[in-house]
Design a protein around this motif. Structure first.
Motif, PDB file in Angstrom:
ATOM      1  N   ARG A   1      -3.368   4.689  14.647  1.00 12.29           N
ATOM      2  CA  ARG A   1      -2.126   5.308  14.154  1.00 12.29           C
ATOM      3  C   ARG A   1      -0.964   4.907  15.069  1.00 12.29           C
ATOM      4  O   ARG A   1       0.148   4.698  14.639  1.00 12.29           O
ATOM      5  CB  ARG A   1      -2.279   6.838  14.140  1.00 12.29           C
ATOM      6  CG  ARG A   1      -3.261   7.316  13.092  1.00 12.29           C
ATOM      7  CD  ARG A   1      -2.558   7.672  11.820  1.00 12.29           C
ATOM      8  NE  ARG A   1      -3.468   7.922  10.697  1.00 12.29           N
ATOM      9  CZ  ARG A   1      -3.012   8.309   9.501  1.00 12.29           C
ATOM     10  NH1 ARG A   1      -1.714   8.500   9.310  1.00 12.29           N
ATOM     11  NH2 ARG A   1      -3.854   8.488   8.506  1.00 12.29           N
TER      12      ARG A   1
ATOM     13  N   LYS B   1       0.839  -1.208   0.000  1.00  8.47           N
ATOM     14  CA  LYS B   1       0.000   0.000   0.000  1.00  8.47           C
ATOM     15  C   LYS B   1       0.873   1.257   0.000  1.00  8.47           C
ATOM     16  O   LYS B   1       2.028   1.228   0.398  1.00  8.47           O
ATOM     17  CB  LYS B   1      -0.874   0.001   1.261  1.00  8.47           C
ATOM     18  CG  LYS B   1      -1.848  -1.179   1.290  1.00  8.47           C
ATOM     19  CD  LYS B   1      -2.654  -1.183   2.569  1.00  8.47           C
ATOM     20  CE  LYS B   1      -3.569  -2.403   2.608  1.00  8.47           C
ATOM     21  NZ  LYS B   1      -4.217  -2.561   3.922  1.00  8.47           N
TER      22      LYS B   1
ATOM     23  N   LYS C   1      -5.941   3.865   5.572  1.00  3.84           N
ATOM     24  CA  LYS C   1      -7.326   4.090   5.120  1.00  3.84           C
ATOM     25  C   LYS C   1      -8.220   2.965   5.647  1.00  3.84           C
ATOM     26  O   LYS C   1      -7.858   1.791   5.547  1.00  3.84           O
ATOM     27  CB  LYS C   1      -7.371   4.075   3.574  1.00  3.84           C
ATOM     28  CG  LYS C   1      -7.696   5.442   2.969  1.00  3.84           C
ATOM     29  CD  LYS C   1      -7.612   5.535   1.449  1.00  3.84           C
ATOM     30  CE  LYS C   1      -8.085   4.319   0.680  1.00  3.84           C
ATOM     31  NZ  LYS C   1      -7.794   4.470  -0.768  1.00  3.84           N
TER      32      LYS C   1
ATOM     33  N   ARG D   1      -0.092   6.860   2.416  1.00  2.00           N
ATOM     34  CA  ARG D   1      -1.419   7.381   2.844  1.00  2.00           C
ATOM     35  C   ARG D   1      -2.455   6.266   2.861  1.00  2.00           C
ATOM     36  O   ARG D   1      -3.325   6.188   3.719  1.00  2.00           O
ATOM     37  CB  ARG D   1      -1.869   8.502   1.895  1.00  2.00           C
ATOM     38  CG  ARG D   1      -0.996   9.748   1.963  1.00  2.00           C
ATOM     39  CD  ARG D   1      -1.605  10.916   1.186  1.00  2.00           C
ATOM     40  NE  ARG D   1      -0.631  11.990   0.991  1.00  2.00           N
ATOM     41  CZ  ARG D   1      -0.211  12.779   1.964  1.00  2.00           C
ATOM     42  NH1 ARG D   1      -0.684  12.592   3.213  1.00  2.00           N
ATOM     43  NH2 ARG D   1       0.683  13.709   1.753  1.00  2.00           N
ATOM     44  N   GLY D   2      -2.350   5.333   1.932  1.00  3.62           N
ATOM     45  CA  GLY D   2      -3.356   4.267   1.842  1.00  3.62           C
ATOM     46  C   GLY D   2      -3.270   3.296   3.007  1.00  3.62           C
ATOM     47  O   GLY D   2      -4.249   2.629   3.344  1.00  3.62           O
TER      48      GLY D   2
ATOM     49  N   ALA E   1     -11.677   4.104  12.194  1.00  3.42           N
ATOM     50  CA  ALA E   1     -10.365   4.501  11.644  1.00  3.42           C
ATOM     51  C   ALA E   1      -9.272   3.645  12.266  1.00  3.42           C
ATOM     52  O   ALA E   1      -9.273   3.421  13.487  1.00  3.42           O
ATOM     53  CB  ALA E   1     -10.101   5.977  11.955  1.00  3.42           C
TER      54      ALA E   1
END
Ligand SMILES: C[C@H](C(=O)SCCNC(=O)CCNC(=O)[C@H](O)C(C)(C)COP(=O)(O)OP(=O)(O)OC[C@H]1O[C@@H](n2cnc3c(N)ncnc32)[C@H](O)[C@@H]1OP(=O)(O)O)[C@@H](O)C(=O)O
Ligand SMILES: [Mg+2]
Length: 349
Positions: free
Chosen positions: A20, A2, A9, A5-6, A17
């Motif tokens: 992180r 990926k 997702k 950024r992906g 979400a």
């Protein structure tokens, strides 16, 4: 793979979400319980406050004709004990992804306990494709059932192909919480000639050269698992997830269990599995840094407040690198002290 950024997702519309940063949790022992045995499940309420994680096991050690009962027992357990209030993780080990059971298990667990289960442990992970599959499945189910935060994934490293792909497994999803070494399945997968579950083997040694006088030659037992530990720890550390040692099967040998756990701890592992109540205290003691080591590490941090330079402490050279080692030790101790009053006192936090 990926894009940057992906990677974070959500994989389904309406799914929570992705994490992180992993939640900061103390996980010195992952205590396995057979959730289909009412007698054992009934005791989890009294065991839970003494461990960091309770794992409801649906895979190996659960008979094929008890898989349904183990799944039902897991849902019941998730309602019977308030693990969140206790600050104890609730994990579930599902059956492997080519088994006839895993699909119903994952669908039922997310529907009936999605917000109570912290981690799903996936056995026999061969490569990143296994993580991609379960990651997508969980996202779709979490969206369907309104789960409020992603369930994390933990892979067992227990096949030769899995070891070959461990770096890609560790980096396959933001759901990855960690990886455990599974010595029994791994031994079978490699055709190693041992029936032991972890630990050393008296036959795996190096020996001195012959002596001119024909006297006995000294030999030393070696560690069968060192290479695998190192590969797993590097993959996990590089991807910011946690390495663990898995099971130690010689329940009757606490001394060897402690040694295997200590090898894992020194190599960088965060914890180990406890299969029996007697192994809980061993894991707690081994995976909580020694108070004397923590005290010395504090002295290193105090000697170099900004983490740079050089200092001599008790005849040992300290510099920027040992400052980082000391920070690892003290940060680990602080995290444990925040959860464990006994160690908070021992560490003086
Ligand atoms: C090989 C790798 C794996 O998959 S390992 C993970 C799979 N195995 C397990 O999950 C095993 C879990 N442990 C057990 O099932 C039992 O501990 C045992 C079968 C090994 C031994 O049980 P038992 O004979 O009953 O032991 P005791 O009589 O000494 O029990 C005393 C007392 O403690 C209770 N007990 C036993 N185990 C547990 C437990 N895990 N949690 C809580 N309580 C437990 C037991 O009921 C007795 O209670 P009582 O005194 O009230 O009767 C593989 O992945 C790889 O490496 O590849
Ligand atoms: Mg296994």
């Amino acid at each position: 793979m990926k894009t940057a950024r992906g990677f974070f997702k959500p994989l389904a519309i309406g799914a929570p979400a992705p994490w992180r940063e992993l939640p900061a949790r103390v996980e010195r022992m992952i205590h396995f319980v057979p959730p289909h045995l009412d007698k054992v499940r009934a005791k989890v309420g009294e065991i839970a406050p003494t461990v960091d994680v309770i794992l409801a096991n649906l895979e190996d050690a659960i008979p094929a004709d008890a898989k349904g009962a183990a799944l039902a027992g897991t849902i019941a357990l998730s309602r019977e004990v308030d693990f969140k209030a206790l600050g104890v993780g609730l994990w579930v080990r599902i059956n492997c992804l080519n088994s006839p059971w895993h699909l119903d298990e994952v669908a039922t667990l997310v529907e009936k306990a999605g917000d109570r289960i912290d981690v799903i442990m996936v056995p026999k992970v061969e490569g990143p494709w296994d993580i991609f599959y379960i990651d997508q499945l969980l996202a779709s189910l979490e969206a369907k059932h309104g789960v409020t935060r992603p369930i994390l994934l933990h892979a067992i490293l227990e096949t030769a192909e899995g070891v070959m792909n461990v770096e890609q497994i560790a980096g396959a999803s933001p759901r990855m919480q960690g990886i455990s070494l599974g010595p029994a399945d791994l031994a079978a997968s490699r055709a190693m000639k041992t029936t032991r579950v972890g630990g050393g083997h008296p036959g795996y040694r190096v020996i001195e050269d012959p002596h001119a006088d024909g006297s006995a030659r000294a030999s030393v037992q070696q560690d069968l698992w060192h290479y695998t530990f190192a590969k797993m720890v590097d993959a996990c550390a590089a991807h910011g997830i946690k390495p663990f040692y898995g099971p130690f099967g010689a329940i009757d040998d606490p001394v060897a269990c402690e040694q295997q756990f200590r090898n894992a701890f020194l190599m960088g592992c965060a914890g180990a599995w406890s299969l029996h109540p007697s192994q809980i205290a061993i894991a707690k003691q081994v995976f909580s840094p020694d108070p004397a080591e923590v005290a010395f590490a504090k002295r290193i941090l105090e000697a170099m407040p900004d983490g740079s330079g050089v200092a001599m402490i008790d005849g040992k050279m300290q510099d920027d690198a040992t400052w980082k080692q000391a920070k690892v030790m003290v940060d680990c101790a602080r995290q444990i002290a925040a959860k464990d009053a006994e160690y908070a006192a021992l560490y003086g936090f």
